[in-house]
Design an enzyme around this catalytic site. Structure first.
Site, PDB file in Angstrom:
ATOM      1  CG  ASN A   1      -1.855   1.238   1.345  1.00 21.09           C
ATOM      2  OD1 ASN A   1      -1.901   1.779   0.471  1.00 21.09           O
ATOM      3  ND2 ASN A   1      -2.259   1.343   2.653  1.00 21.09           N
TER       4      ASN A   1
ATOM      5  CE  LYS B   1       0.059   3.358   5.019  1.00 26.93           C
ATOM      6  NZ  LYS B   1      -0.220   3.461   6.101  1.00 26.93           N
TER       7      LYS B   1
ATOM      8  CG  HIS C   1      -6.144   1.934   5.188  1.00 22.28           C
ATOM      9  ND1 HIS C   1      -5.544   2.760   5.924  1.00 22.28           N
ATOM     10  CD2 HIS C   1      -5.034   1.027   4.943  1.00 22.28           C
ATOM     11  CE1 HIS C   1      -4.622   2.681   6.197  1.00 22.28           C
ATOM     12  NE2 HIS C   1      -4.200   1.424   5.593  1.00 22.28           N
TER      13      HIS C   1
ATOM     14  CD  GLU D   1      -3.005   5.469   6.707  1.00 22.84           C
ATOM     15  OE1 GLU D   1      -2.963   5.550   5.436  1.00 22.84           O
ATOM     16  OE2 GLU D   1      -2.091   5.007   7.293  1.00 22.84           O
TER      17      GLU D   1
ATOM     18  CD  GLU E   1      -4.314  -2.618   7.245  1.00 23.63           C
ATOM     19  OE1 GLU E   1      -3.180  -3.179   6.630  1.00 23.63           O
ATOM     20  OE2 GLU E   1      -4.867  -1.596   7.068  1.00 23.63           O
TER      21      GLU E   1
ATOM     22  N   GLY F   1       1.445   2.458  10.999  1.00 17.92           N
ATOM     23  CA  GLY F   1       2.527   3.595  10.716  1.00 17.92           C
ATOM     24  C   GLY F   1       3.223   4.173  11.963  1.00 17.92           C
TER      25      GLY F   1
ATOM     26  CB  SER G   1       4.536  -1.202  12.414  1.00 13.36           C
ATOM     27  OG  SER G   1       3.887   0.053  12.443  1.00 13.36           O
TER      28      SER G   1
ATOM     29  N   GLY H   1       2.576  -1.064   4.486  1.00 16.00           N
ATOM     30  CA  GLY H   1       2.618   0.417   4.090  1.00 16.00           C
ATOM     31  C   GLY H   1       3.896   1.191   4.037  1.00 16.00           C
ATOM     32  N   GLY H   2       4.332   1.884   4.958  1.00 15.58           N
ATOM     33  CA  GLY H   2       5.667   2.444   5.190  1.00 15.58           C
ATOM     34  C   GLY H   2       6.759   1.772   4.177  1.00 15.58           C
TER      35      GLY H   2
END
Ligand code: PGA
Length: 248
Positions: A7, A9, A90, A92, A163, A169, A208, A229-230
């Protein structure tokens, strides 16, 4: 075989960088064929990503197929582009105001168009502290899925991404064994409502995940894959992550 959902983002911020990243995914995807790799770039890069022969997910979609909905993207458009998966709900997006009711309509729109939903659920730190994790997950699952029973029974596959909001994150990932137990709970909630074949239910952990902890998640039998993600936009990380996932 395990699934990796990358992802991006709202990254990267230029087409040039997106192309470089997608090229790396293409190469690493070829090297690591024992991974079900799904890449979720921003909408704007989806048609470019298509040229790299990657399996794609959108990060969101709207619940109507077409019409006067300025700024929205429909599942029909995604399907036409050759996108097969859509991330729905999600955290976010929930933080931006997306409700369980909207999420439910989006799930329906995705299934109606024969796309595969990746439904994200998870509790906040506060809910976890209050011991409400299971209660919150049950509500999120039931409100998103129960109105869509008929569509779900016909669905080829559905992905549920557990999640925990506090793990996204933050670097503060969930203990893999605890994640696995929570995912077992999620599975039981779904199976108690739907006559769905377990083989059609793909269980994903997100929050994470990086090259250092991924192995401990993938080791868990309940965990079919991870949503990254990150770390998914860091080149060295993604190379390591895919190599580890390839060994399963
Ligand atoms: P993260 O994001 O890996 O940066 O925590 C996970 C996600 O997008 O859900």
């Amino acid at each position: 075989m395990k699934t990796i959902i990358a992802n991006f983002k709202m990254n990267p911020s230029s087409i040039e960088e997106a192309k470089q990243l997608l090229e790396l995914y293409k190469q690493e995807g070829k090297k690591n064929q024992n991974v079900d790799l799904i890449v979720a770039p921003p909408f704007l890069y989806l048609s470019i990503a298509k040229q790299f022969n990657l399996e794609l997910a959108a990060q969101n979609c709207f619940y109507e197929d077409q019409g006067a909905f300025t700024g929205e993207i429909s599942p029909l458009m995604l399907k036409d582009l050759g996108v097969h998966y859509v991330i729905i709900g999600h955290s976010e997006r929930r933080q931006l105001g997306e409700t369980n009711e909207m999420i439910s309509k989006k799930i329906q729109a995705v299934l109606r168009n024969h796309l595969i939903p990746i439904l994200c659920v998870g509790e906040t730190q506060q809910e976890r502290k209050e011991g409400k994790t299971q209660e919150v997950l049950k509500i999120q699952l039931e409100q998103a899925l129960l109105p869509n029973k008929d569509y779900l029974l016909q669905a080829e596959k559905i992905f549920i991404a557990y999640e925990p909001v506090w793990a996204i994150g933050t670097g503060d990932f969930c203990d893999p064994r605890e994640a696995s137990e929570t995912m077992e709970f999620i599975k039981n909630v779904i199976v108690s409502h739907f006559d769905i074949r377990i083989s059609n239910l793909i269980m994903i952990y997100g929050g994470s995940v990086d090259s250092k902890n991924i192995d401990n998640f993938l080791k868990q039998v309940e965990i079919n894959g991870v949503l990254v993600g990150g770390a998914s936009i860091k080149k060295e990380e993604l190379v390591k992550i895919l190599a580890i996932a390839n060994s399963y």
